[in-house]
Design a protein around this motif. Structure first.
Motif, mmCIF file in Angstrom:
data_model
loop_
_atom_site.group_PDB
_atom_site.id
_atom_site.type_symbol
_atom_site.label_atom_id
_atom_site.label_comp_id
_atom_site.label_asym_id
_atom_site.label_seq_id
_atom_site.Cartn_x
_atom_site.Cartn_y
_atom_site.Cartn_z
ATOM 1 N N VAL A 1 -6.931 7.681 5.910
ATOM 2 C CA VAL A 1 -7.637 8.473 4.725
ATOM 3 C C VAL A 1 -6.883 8.420 4.252
ATOM 4 O O VAL A 1 -7.171 8.124 2.918
ATOM 5 C CB VAL A 1 -7.388 10.100 5.403
ATOM 6 N N GLU A 2 -5.024 8.350 3.551
ATOM 7 C CA GLU A 2 -4.158 8.190 2.823
ATOM 8 C C GLU A 2 -5.037 7.107 2.465
ATOM 9 O O GLU A 2 -4.776 6.925 0.553
ATOM 10 C CB GLU A 2 -3.331 8.246 2.886
ATOM 11 N N ALA A 3 -4.751 5.948 3.127
ATOM 12 C CA ALA A 3 -4.992 4.730 2.498
ATOM 13 C C ALA A 3 -6.651 4.418 1.635
ATOM 14 O O ALA A 3 -6.717 3.602 1.019
ATOM 15 C CB ALA A 3 -4.920 3.347 3.248
ATOM 16 N N PRO B 1 -2.274 7.258 -1.932
ATOM 17 C CA PRO B 1 -3.591 7.566 -2.424
ATOM 18 C C PRO B 1 -3.156 7.330 -4.002
ATOM 19 O O PRO B 1 -4.534 6.809 -4.032
ATOM 20 C CB PRO B 1 -3.667 8.949 -2.367
ATOM 21 N N ASP B 2 -2.121 7.394 -4.509
ATOM 22 C CA ASP B 2 -2.502 7.297 -5.682
ATOM 23 C C ASP B 2 -2.754 5.090 -5.562
ATOM 24 O O ASP B 2 -3.224 4.438 -6.954
ATOM 25 C CB ASP B 2 -0.706 7.122 -6.616
ATOM 26 N N ILE B 3 -2.032 4.510 -5.029
ATOM 27 C CA ILE B 3 -2.069 2.924 -5.250
ATOM 28 C C ILE B 3 -3.428 2.972 -5.031
ATOM 29 O O ILE B 3 -4.153 1.998 -5.543
ATOM 30 C CB ILE B 3 -1.002 2.314 -3.897
ATOM 31 N N ALA B 4 -3.693 3.686 -3.806
ATOM 32 C CA ALA B 4 -6.055 3.341 -3.600
ATOM 33 C C ALA B 4 -6.581 3.614 -4.682
ATOM 34 O O ALA B 4 -7.058 2.600 -5.269
ATOM 35 C CB ALA B 4 -6.148 4.147 -2.103
ATOM 36 N N ARG B 5 -6.166 4.986 -5.694
ATOM 37 C CA ARG B 5 -6.795 5.032 -6.490
ATOM 38 C C ARG B 5 -6.365 3.725 -8.086
ATOM 39 O O ARG B 5 -7.688 3.904 -8.625
ATOM 40 C CB ARG B 5 -6.263 6.239 -6.874
ATOM 41 N N ALA B 6 -5.619 2.983 -7.779
ATOM 42 C CA ALA B 6 -4.983 2.202 -8.884
ATOM 43 C C ALA B 6 -6.478 0.759 -8.766
ATOM 44 O O ALA B 6 -6.635 0.324 -9.525
ATOM 45 C CB ALA B 6 -3.807 1.102 -8.677
ATOM 46 N N MET C 1 0.733 -1.633 -0.371
ATOM 47 C CA MET C 1 -0.260 -0.190 0.139
ATOM 48 C C MET C 1 0.682 1.118 0.050
ATOM 49 O O MET C 1 0.431 3.152 0.316
ATOM 50 C CB MET C 1 -0.791 0.122 1.498
ATOM 51 N N GLY C 2 2.593 1.048 0.117
ATOM 52 C CA GLY C 2 3.134 2.382 0.204
ATOM 53 C C GLY C 2 2.938 2.890 1.512
ATOM 54 O O GLY C 2 3.474 4.372 1.511
ATOM 55 N N LEU C 3 2.601 2.574 2.807
ATOM 56 C CA LEU C 3 2.460 3.389 3.411
ATOM 57 C C LEU C 3 4.104 2.888 4.354
ATOM 58 O O LEU C 3 4.669 3.942 5.335
ATOM 59 C CB LEU C 3 1.517 2.137 4.407
ATOM 60 N N TRP C 4 4.542 1.750 3.470
ATOM 61 C CA TRP C 4 6.102 1.954 4.255
ATOM 62 C C TRP C 4 6.965 1.432 3.106
ATOM 63 O O TRP C 4 6.225 0.282 1.926
ATOM 64 C CB TRP C 4 6.433 0.911 5.573
ATOM 65 N N GLY D 1 -7.279 6.447 -0.125
ATOM 66 C CA GLY D 1 -7.052 7.365 -1.505
ATOM 67 C C GLY D 1 -7.545 8.883 -1.603
ATOM 68 O O GLY D 1 -8.052 9.174 -2.560
ATOM 69 N N TYR D 2 -7.018 9.569 -0.522
ATOM 70 C CA TYR D 2 -7.647 10.734 -0.279
ATOM 71 C C TYR D 2 -5.833 10.975 -0.576
ATOM 72 O O TYR D 2 -5.323 10.734 0.407
ATOM 73 C CB TYR D 2 -8.497 11.449 0.504
ATOM 74 N N ARG D 3 -5.956 12.481 -0.757
ATOM 75 C CA ARG D 3 -4.432 12.762 -0.710
ATOM 76 C C ARG D 3 -4.840 13.868 0.573
ATOM 77 O O ARG D 3 -4.636 15.001 0.393
ATOM 78 C CB ARG D 3 -4.072 13.958 -1.467
ATOM 79 N N ILE D 4 -3.443 13.345 1.669
ATOM 80 C CA ILE D 4 -4.041 14.262 2.578
ATOM 81 C C ILE D 4 -3.297 16.068 2.509
ATOM 82 O O ILE D 4 -3.810 16.557 3.759
ATOM 83 C CB ILE D 4 -3.552 13.232 4.047
ATOM 84 N N ARG D 5 -2.019 15.466 1.943
ATOM 85 C CA ARG D 5 -0.932 17.013 2.461
ATOM 86 C C ARG D 5 -2.267 17.455 1.530
ATOM 87 O O ARG D 5 -2.298 18.712 2.568
ATOM 88 C CB ARG D 5 -0.134 16.318 1.940
ATOM 89 N N ARG D 6 -3.368 18.008 0.438
ATOM 90 C CA ARG D 6 -4.114 18.996 0.186
ATOM 91 C C ARG D 6 -4.410 19.230 1.208
ATOM 92 O O ARG D 6 -4.800 20.101 1.393
ATOM 93 C CB ARG D 6 -4.736 18.422 -1.205
ATOM 94 N N LEU D 7 -4.981 17.756 2.380
ATOM 95 C CA LEU D 7 -6.415 18.669 2.800
ATOM 96 C C LEU D 7 -5.598 19.252 4.302
ATOM 97 O O LEU D 7 -6.134 20.843 4.532
ATOM 98 C CB LEU D 7 -6.436 17.137 3.127
ATOM 99 N N PHE D 8 -4.512 19.048 4.470
ATOM 100 C CA PHE D 8 -3.266 20.003 5.437
ATOM 101 C C PHE D 8 -3.385 21.014 5.565
ATOM 102 O O PHE D 8 -3.542 22.581 5.549
ATOM 103 C CB PHE D 8 -1.557 19.009 5.349
ATOM 104 N N VAL D 9 -2.533 21.693 3.807
ATOM 105 C CA VAL D 9 -2.581 23.107 3.098
ATOM 106 C C VAL D 9 -3.770 23.663 3.641
ATOM 107 O O VAL D 9 -4.369 24.924 3.587
ATOM 108 C CB VAL D 9 -1.630 22.590 2.057
ATOM 109 N N GLY D 10 -4.638 23.049 2.859
ATOM 110 C CA GLY D 10 -5.874 23.449 2.796
ATOM 111 C C GLY D 10 -6.255 24.529 4.542
ATOM 112 O O GLY D 10 -6.807 24.993 4.155
ATOM 113 N N VAL D 11 -6.681 23.045 5.237
ATOM 114 C CA VAL D 11 -6.384 23.142 6.129
ATOM 115 C C VAL D 11 -5.878 24.564 7.260
ATOM 116 O O VAL D 11 -6.282 25.611 7.924
ATOM 117 C CB VAL D 11 -6.630 22.359 7.389
#
Lengths: 241, 338
Positions: free
Chosen positions: B228-230, A75-80, A52-55, B232-242
């Motif tokens: 949240v990342e797992a 996130p890109d892996i999940a979206r795949a 999952m790219g977490l590590w 499929g959401y890009r948390i980094r963008r959320l960080f910046v937005g918040v």
């Protein structure tokens, strides 16, 4: 065996000073349930987290449907098309069951037919739909975590020890749920310590020890060979409850 | 933002509310009435407390989100309050006629323009601050404290360079001056405006956090950003937005606080940071609802204690925090943590 949807080639993972995975290689065929077995500390969870790219893998490749996803952000892996159910379940305790499911359905509103199917697998979720996930029991949280992975069609579901710590009756329910999910054509990579439950589900198996895969092949063959079970896992199916 | 129009099974129990924490302020207000003795004094004290509480909430709400979601301790938050207040000067000069006009619509329009400009300036500054100062020190609290305090000092000096080191006096718009008299009680008009704006902002934030996918993501990210990342959401963008939204809210708080003080100084934001930290700790880190209740609680207690036992006024905030944390060590509305 069908074509692999996921292939690991010599994957190595280091966490700080620790070298956890030492060249893990195995395939997950499409449309089948592949088990990842092994003793505690063998590297099963690290393998899923690395996929999952977490590590990050320090060497080797993770190929998903032929595409190298080793260096992609999570996130890109999940979206795949990968869904991940971690060992800790990681349900959002402050959100309701419904809100957890809404977030899992990334592409839009929850599909009612799919939701009915999920409620059929895990009836408790219907009852606690508007309750905070934090108040659920351990088994119900596990149901929610898996349901989140099923909220939308995904191409591969990674599940880490779903029966861990559950009462025997709950384990039986969970096995039945996975049987139905598998029958629906989902591809699953399942980490499991409960060999009895695992043997009832798996098409294929990869056994890990000390950060590497020491055996892979059909689950049927491993289930029928008590000596092999003993040598790989330190137990036999007959001994395991 | 996405509507959460998901399929909802019928006849299911609604989520339970935490009435004990929600009723704290009403119970406090009711308990204060016999102690204060005079209804008119009670109305004046309560209105002042509510207005002060709303202004504290406006200044603190952004910080609690940044703290909760990003796990960033931003000691520089106060400077966004100061810069928000000073950004008003960009408006008050050219539109001085609106401020002096005896017209409520014109005065409200002036306040709206001040708020929009202040929020735009602080949002832009927040974007730069996150990129240059915060991003290199994610996951290191000690470095965050040091570097954000350094950023604050630099920004305060920049205020001196741009607007001068002397305090700047401003005047309230005409319609906000004076008081509304109800019987024997007098309630300052500007406090009514502050309460109204505080309620609007709280309602807006509650709506976003509870009724939109963006809000769910923020709440989920406060609890478990990795999951949240797992999903499929890009948390980094959320960080910046918040962070940007939190900075803009501080700017809005700066406008309201600046008008309330009617004197602007570069350090005015930093001066309220102790109060801001107290309310977000009382409320529960990352909880906007907790921040709202905590702000009102602290302000009401400060007002009542200041009237009943002036010698205790200085320590009332700390006492409230100690009592709340003894009751609920994670704050009034603890946010589940990873």
């Amino acid at each position: 065996m069908s074509e692999p949807i996921l292939r690991l080639e010599g994957v190595e993972t280091r966490i700080g000073p620790y070298h956890i995975l030492h060249g893990v290689s195995f395939d997950v065929p499409a449309g089948e349930l592949t088990l990842l077995l092994g003793r505690n500390g063998a590297g099963k969870t690290t393998t899923l987290r690395t996929i999952m790219g977490l590590w990050r893998a320090s060497a080797g490749r993770v190929l998903f449907d032929g595409r190298d996803i080793t260096a992609l952000p999570t996130p890109d892996i999940a979206r795949a098309g990968l869904a991940y159910v971690p060992e800790s379940m990681a349900v959002f305790s402050d959100l309701t069951v419904r809100e957890n499911m809404v977030l899992a359905a990334r592409s839009g509103p929850l599909d009612s037919a799919r939701l009915d199917w999920i409620f059929g697998l895990f009836p408790a979720l219907r009852r606690f739909w508007q309750s905070r996930a934090g108040v659920l029991s351990g088994g119900q949280k596990q149901m929610l975590a898996i349901a989140r992975g099923l909220a939308e069609p995904r191409r591969l579901l990674l599940v880490d020890e779903p029966t861990k710590g559950l009462a025997p009756a709950m384990v039986r329910n969970m096995v039945e749920a996975f049987r139905q999910v598998k029958a629906a054509g989902e591809t699953i990579l399942l980490v499991e310590q409960n060999f009895h439950a695992a043997s009832a589900l798996g098409d294929d198996v990869a056994v890990m020890d000390n950060g590497t895969v020491v055996h892979s092949g059909p689950m049927r063959a491993l289930a029928a060979d008590a000596a092999l079970q003993q040598s790989l896992l330190g137990l036999s199916l007959d001994q395991h409850q | 933002m996405t509507d959460l129009g998901a399929t909802t099974p019928a006849s299911l129990p609604a989520p339970r509310r935490d009435w004990a924490a929600l009723l704290l302020c009403p119970v406090l207000m009711a308990a204060a009435l016999p102690l204060v003795g005079s209804a008119s004094s009670w109305v004046t004290l309560t209105a002042a407390g509510l207005a002060m509480g709303m202004m504290i909430f406006l200044m603190a709400s952004g910080l609690t989100l940044v703290f909760g979601l990003m796990d960033v301790i931003n000691f520089g938050h106060g400077v966004f309050i100061s810069i928000g207040a000073y950004a008003m000067l960009l408006v008050l000069g050219p539109l001085a006629g609106w401020a002096e006009a005896d017209s409520l619509p014109l005065n409200l329009a002036l306040l709206a323009v001040c708020i929009v400009v202040a929020m735009a300036v602080t949002a832009a500054l927040g974007l730069v601050f996150e990129r240059v100062i915060i991003r290199p020190v994610y996951r290191s609290h000690l470095k965050q404290i040091l570097v954000t305090m350094g950023g604050m000092i630099v920004a305060e000096q920049a205020i001196h360079v741009v607007w001068g080191a002397s305090p700047v006096a401003i005047r309230l718009p005409e319609a906000f001056r004076g008081a509304i008299v109800i019987g024997d009680a007098a309630v300052e008009r500007y406090r009514v405006v502050a309460v109204a704006i505080g309620l609007v902002v709280f309602a807006g934030m509650s709506l976003v956090l509870n009724r939109t996918r963006l809000g769910l993501l923020i709440r989920a990210g406060v609890e478990n950003p990795e999951m949240v990342e797992a999903l499929g959401y890009r948390i980094r963008r959320l960080f910046v937005g918040v962070f940007v939204a939190g900075s803009a809210l501080a700017g809005l708080g700066g406008v309201m606080w600046g008008f309330y003080r009617q004197t602007l100084t570069a350090g005015m934001g930093m001066e309220v940071m102790v109060l801001v930290f107290i309310v977000i700790i009382i409320g529960g880190l990352g909880s906007v609802g907790g921040c709202f209740v905590g702000s009102l609680l602290v302000a009401l207690v400060a007002n009542y204690v200041g009237f009943l036992a002036p010698k205790l006024a200085l320590v009332s905030n700390i006492l409230v925090m100690a009592l709340v944390l003894a009751w609920r060590p994670q704050g009034l509305f603890p946010v589940a943590r990873r």
